[in-house]
Write a protein that holds these residues in place. Structure first.
Motif, PDB file in Angstrom:
ATOM      1  N   ASP A 155      11.324  55.180  43.680  1.00  0.00           N
ATOM      2  CA  ASP A 155      11.822  55.982  42.569  1.00  0.00           C
ATOM      3  C   ASP A 155      11.799  57.473  42.866  1.00  0.00           C
ATOM      4  N   ALA A 156      11.262  57.845  44.022  1.00  0.00           N
ATOM      5  CA  ALA A 156      11.208  59.261  44.387  1.00  0.00           C
ATOM      6  C   ALA A 156      12.278  59.637  45.396  1.00  0.00           C
ATOM      7  N   VAL A 157      13.099  58.668  45.808  1.00  0.00           N
ATOM      8  CA  VAL A 157      14.129  58.913  46.814  1.00  0.00           C
ATOM      9  C   VAL A 157      15.494  58.810  46.156  1.00  0.00           C
ATOM     10  N   SER A 204      17.095  53.008  43.469  1.00  0.00           N
ATOM     11  CA  SER A 204      16.442  54.049  42.680  1.00  0.00           C
ATOM     12  C   SER A 204      17.218  54.377  41.417  1.00  0.00           C
ATOM     13  N   GLN A 205      18.317  53.671  41.157  1.00  0.00           N
ATOM     14  CA  GLN A 205      19.173  53.998  40.031  1.00  0.00           C
ATOM     15  C   GLN A 205      19.117  52.919  38.952  1.00  0.00           C
ATOM     16  N   ALA A 242      15.244  38.391  35.799  1.00  0.00           N
ATOM     17  CA  ALA A 242      13.858  38.716  35.475  1.00  0.00           C
ATOM     18  C   ALA A 242      13.063  39.054  36.734  1.00  0.00           C
ATOM     19  N   LEU A 243      13.268  38.277  37.791  1.00  0.00           N
ATOM     20  CA  LEU A 243      12.572  38.544  39.045  1.00  0.00           C
ATOM     21  C   LEU A 243      13.006  39.875  39.650  1.00  0.00           C
ATOM     22  N   THR A 244      14.300  40.192  39.510  1.00  0.00           N
ATOM     23  CA  THR A 244      14.808  41.453  40.049  1.00  0.00           C
ATOM     24  C   THR A 244      14.169  42.644  39.342  1.00  0.00           C
ATOM     25  N   VAL A 245      14.131  42.601  38.011  1.00  0.00           N
ATOM     26  CA  VAL A 245      13.526  43.698  37.246  1.00  0.00           C
ATOM     27  C   VAL A 245      12.035  43.792  37.539  1.00  0.00           C
ATOM     28  N   THR A 246      11.360  42.644  37.604  1.00  0.00           N
ATOM     29  CA  THR A 246       9.923  42.637  37.896  1.00  0.00           C
ATOM     30  C   THR A 246       9.641  43.218  39.271  1.00  0.00           C
ATOM     31  N   ALA A 247      10.440  42.791  40.265  1.00  0.00           N
ATOM     32  CA  ALA A 247      10.257  43.305  41.620  1.00  0.00           C
ATOM     33  C   ALA A 247      10.527  44.799  41.680  1.00  0.00           C
ATOM     34  N   GLY A 253      10.694  50.859  41.893  1.00  0.00           N
ATOM     35  CA  GLY A 253      12.126  51.110  41.929  1.00  0.00           C
ATOM     36  C   GLY A 253      12.611  51.670  40.604  1.00  0.00           C
ATOM     37  N   ALA A 254      13.906  51.450  40.310  1.00  0.00           N
ATOM     38  CA  ALA A 254      14.508  52.038  39.121  1.00  0.00           C
ATOM     39  C   ALA A 254      13.815  51.584  37.842  1.00  0.00           C
ATOM     40  N   ALA A 255      13.358  50.331  37.795  1.00  0.00           N
ATOM     41  CA  ALA A 255      12.721  49.823  36.577  1.00  0.00           C
ATOM     42  C   ALA A 255      11.402  50.511  36.287  1.00  0.00           C
ATOM     43  N   ALA A 256      10.807  51.153  37.272  1.00  0.00           N
ATOM     44  CA  ALA A 256       9.512  51.807  37.084  1.00  0.00           C
ATOM     45  C   ALA A 256       9.644  53.254  36.645  1.00  0.00           C
ATOM     46  N   LYS A 257      10.879  53.758  36.577  1.00  0.00           N
ATOM     47  CA  LYS A 257      11.049  55.148  36.177  1.00  0.00           C
ATOM     48  C   LYS A 257      10.622  55.344  34.730  1.00  0.00           C
ATOM     49  N   ARG A 258      10.036  56.486  34.461  1.00  0.00           N
ATOM     50  CA  ARG A 258       9.559  56.780  33.119  1.00  0.00           C
ATOM     51  C   ARG A 258      10.726  57.037  32.183  1.00  0.00           C
TER      52      ARG A 258
END
Length: 428
Positions: A155-157, A204-205, A242-247, A253-258
């Motif tokens: 998420d930083a790249v 990252s998007q 679901a697995l894609t978002v969890t991973a 990755g993008a799902a972890a962005k605040r």
């Protein structure tokens, strides 16, 4: 032969052009399909093939004019042209006024003129998109895995590749997986789907994830499948999503962005950008400011209203930032309420026409699903601004939103019959 074919003027013009020189028509269609593929993964190749498309149209110009005229007399095409005129005029009026060159739309808006003469080969164009999107998904997945191997936070790249592209690979693979006529097709489709999921999970998007999720739901729901097959694959698609978002969340990755507003982080400043853009739009609510005017109009708010829009202070010096990253808000800024109403009307009328063809065209669900995925991704980007996404949007406007003869009507005159084999990838 059908007694009353739909859109007879466009059909007659396409038949006339094809019979005038079938060889040139085949070359034109081949270049268009290659351009569709290159659009997905190579800007340099896309530019060369775009130039080749222009040459093909110029060579066939006498036969092109009746096709263009017939297409322009459909509501979606006429309204799209009206929106472009509104956006250009808006860019030249008022204070500050823009110059003519800057006010003109990108070259990708010429795509309908270049592609509509081979719209009867729309299935081959879709195949080109799917092939190019698959190559892009492979590249994105490899890049993401290499970053993980190096210990980088995903998420930083900043990785702009793939936001509107990867979902296309997932959609095409899912359609082939559901309707595949052989285990070979199903195996290849599953591999492509897993690659696309990996690319989305390591991306990252947010637009990649959103587009993929919406695209999967659309193709499973809209495809011409029997209900038992649809239910099985829908369940599998939900598990994969679901697995894609969890991973993605687990790998940062993008799902972890605040989702909170952190003005020092470009990726989490969307709401601030939207608010600042709407603030500027309110000065010209009816016609907006025109195309390519966002930096000079919105970014100066960093000096006058810095406390209200703190994100602009950090983003002002960022190269390449030229829109608010939301389709509807950016269209409002560029063409105002009138422009948004015109463009929305064109889309709705065209989508209704495309929806009506869905029952008789096995691959129609793929183009509709790509449209929904692109629209969903556009909530975090501007599909009509960037080269790849704008080219894709204009291609979808041509093969999906343009009210054209049905595949059956065109097939009665031999138009596009050479692509019938592509329908066999999708079994009902």
């Amino acid at each position: 032969m059908s007694s009353t074919p739909q859109h007879p003027d466009l059909l007659a013009a396409l038949v006339s052009a094809d019979r005038r020189d079938p060889s040139l028509g085949a070359i034109h269609a081949g270049i268009a399909a290659a351009w569709c593929a290159s659009l997905m993964f190579s800007r340099s190749a896309e530019g060369v093939l775009f130039g080749a498309l222009v040459v093909a149209v110029v060579v066939r110009l006498p036969a092109m004019l009746p096709i263009w005229w017939a297409a322009l007399r459909t509501w979606p095409a006429a309204l799209l042209l009206a929106w472009l005129i509104i956006a250009v005029v808006a860019g030249l009026r008022g204070e500050p006024a823009g110059d003519l060159i800057a006010a003109l739309p990108h070259r990708q808006f010429l795509v309908p003129l270049l592609v509509v003469p081979v719209v009867h080969r729309w299935r081959m164009l879709l195949a080109g998109l799917a092939i190019g999107a698959t190559l892009c998904a492979v590249i994105c997945a490899v890049e993401g895995l290499l970053l993980l191997a190096d210990g980088a936070r995903l998420d930083a790249v900043a990785r702009p590749r793939g936001s509107f592209v990867v979902p296309i690979a997932a959609i095409a693979a899912t359609a082939a997986l559901i309707g595949g006529s052989s285990w070979r097709i199903k195996s290849v489709s599953m591999a492509v789907l897993l690659i696309a999921a990996t690319a989305a999970a390591t991306g990252s998007q947010r637009s990649i994830l959103i587009g993929l999720l919406v695209g999967l739901l659309a193709i499973v729901t809209l495809g011409p499948w029997r209900w038992r097959r649809r239910l099985v694959v829908l369940s599998a698609a939900v598990v994969i999503a679901a697995l894609t978002v969890t991973a993605s969340f687990w790998m940062h990755g993008a799902a972890a962005k605040r989702w909170n507003l952190d003005w020092s982080d470009y990726s989490t400043s969307r709401v601030c950008l939207w608010q600042a853009t709407l603030r500027s739009w309110s000065d010209r609510p009816w016609l907006g400011f025109g195309i390519n005017r966002w930096p000079e109009v919105v970014l100066p708010l960093a000096d006058t209203e810095s406390e209200r829009f703190p994100c602009l202070t950090w983003l002002r010096d960022r190269e390449g930032l030229s829109y608010s990253h939301n389709l509807e808000i950016d269209v409002l800024f560029e063409s105002g309420l009138i422009g948004l109403a015109v463009l929305t009307s064109a889309t709705v009328v065209g989508l209704v026409a495309g929806w009506r063809r869905r029952g008789s065209e096995p691959l129609a669900a793929i183009s509709i699903s790509i449209f929904f995925a692109t629209f969903a991704a556009g909530q975090f980007d501007h599909p009509l601004h960037r080269g790849i996404s704008c080219g894709l949007s204009m291609l979808l406007a041509t093969i999906l939103l343009l009210p054209r003869p049905t595949q059956r009507s065109m097939g009665e005159f031999g138009l596009g019959a050479e692509d019938d084999w592509l329908d066999h990838w999708i079994e009902r």
